[in-house]
Scaffold this motif. Structure first.
Motif, short mmCIF file in Angstrom:
data_model
loop_
_atom_site.label_atom_id
_atom_site.label_comp_id
_atom_site.label_asym_id
_atom_site.label_seq_id
_atom_site.Cartn_x
_atom_site.Cartn_y
_atom_site.Cartn_z
N PRO A 134 0.81 -1.22 0.00
CA PRO A 134 0.00 0.00 0.00
C PRO A 134 0.85 1.28 0.00
O PRO A 134 0.51 2.25 -0.68
CB PRO A 134 -0.83 -0.13 1.28
N ALA A 135 1.98 1.26 0.70
CA ALA A 135 2.87 2.44 0.70
C ALA A 135 3.49 2.65 -0.67
O ALA A 135 3.62 3.79 -1.15
CB ALA A 135 3.96 2.29 1.76
N ARG A 170 2.14 1.66 -3.52
CA ARG A 170 1.03 2.09 -4.38
C ARG A 170 0.76 3.59 -4.18
O ARG A 170 0.49 4.31 -5.13
CB ARG A 170 -0.21 1.26 -4.05
N ALA A 171 0.86 4.05 -2.93
CA ALA A 171 0.64 5.48 -2.65
C ALA A 171 1.68 6.35 -3.35
O ALA A 171 1.36 7.41 -3.89
CB ALA A 171 0.65 5.73 -1.14
N ILE A 172 2.94 5.89 -3.36
CA ILE A 172 3.98 6.65 -4.07
C ILE A 172 3.69 6.65 -5.56
O ILE A 172 3.75 7.68 -6.22
CB ILE A 172 5.39 6.08 -3.77
N TYR A 173 3.32 5.49 -6.11
CA TYR A 173 2.98 5.41 -7.53
C TYR A 173 1.85 6.38 -7.86
O TYR A 173 1.92 7.13 -8.84
CB TYR A 173 2.59 3.98 -7.90
N GLU A 174 0.82 6.38 -7.06
CA GLU A 174 -0.35 7.23 -7.33
C GLU A 174 -0.03 8.71 -7.13
O GLU A 174 -0.66 9.56 -7.76
CB GLU A 174 -1.53 6.79 -6.47
N ALA A 175 0.96 9.02 -6.31
CA ALA A 175 1.38 10.42 -6.12
C ALA A 175 2.30 10.88 -7.25
O ALA A 175 2.20 12.02 -7.71
CB ALA A 175 2.08 10.58 -4.77
#
Length: 167
Positions: A111-112, A114-119
């Motif tokens: 999840p962390a 994925r959060a970087i990817y989405e940011a």
């Protein structure tokens, strides 16, 4: 021989004018583009170029093996492996058994991660948009087609691929 004739000695024409040499020009463009992108993923998230490529690949495909990612990003498998290890230590990537091939592991974003990817992904796309903004839509399509053709030709010229870690 007079002193003046030595000064008039003919300088040979260069075989290659570096600033006009396509590989050099492509490398300059890739380097400048990488520098613009690095301001996002390196400075803000502490990611190397190979780590960024792993994050983007896993963001796009959900899970992959290191072997699958190497040719996608034109990286050597060992480069991918080092990037994956660093990302795993940071809690951004997780390894899972590959039930189809026990010799390999499937890699996925946490999840962390994925959060970087989405940011980062929208910011990277914005850099791409700004870069391409100097071209008309038709020129952008033409450029994309030309890059595809040149890439196919370059792969034939270097069938084992490049192991560069740039761009």
């Amino acid at each position: 021989m007079a002193a003046g004739s030595a000064a008039k000695k003919r300088v040979p024409e260069p075989l290659v004018v570096l600033e006009e040499f396509l590989p050099y020009r492509l490398n300059v463009l890739a380097g400048l583009t990488s520098s613009a992108l690095a301001q996002i993923y390196a400075e803000r998230f502490g990611l190397s170029i190979p780590a960024w490529r792993v994050i983007v690949t896993l963001g796009q495909y959900e899970h992959r093996t290191a072997r699958d990612m190497a040719p996608d990003g034109v990286m050597h498998k060992s480069t991918v492996s080092r990037a994956v290890s660093a990302l795993e230590k940071r809690g951004l990537v997780v390894r899972r058994p590959n039930l189809d091939d026990r010799r390999e592991e499937l890699l996925a974003l946490t999840p962390a991660g994925r959060a970087i990817y989405e940011a980062v992904a929208p910011q990277a796309l914005a850099v791409e948009e700004r870069l391409l903004s100097v071209l008309s839509p038709q020129e952008q399509r033409t450029l994309s087609s030309l890059i595809d053709r040149l890439t196919r030709q370059a792969r034939q010229l270097a069938p084992h691929g490049s192991e560069e870690d740039e761009a």
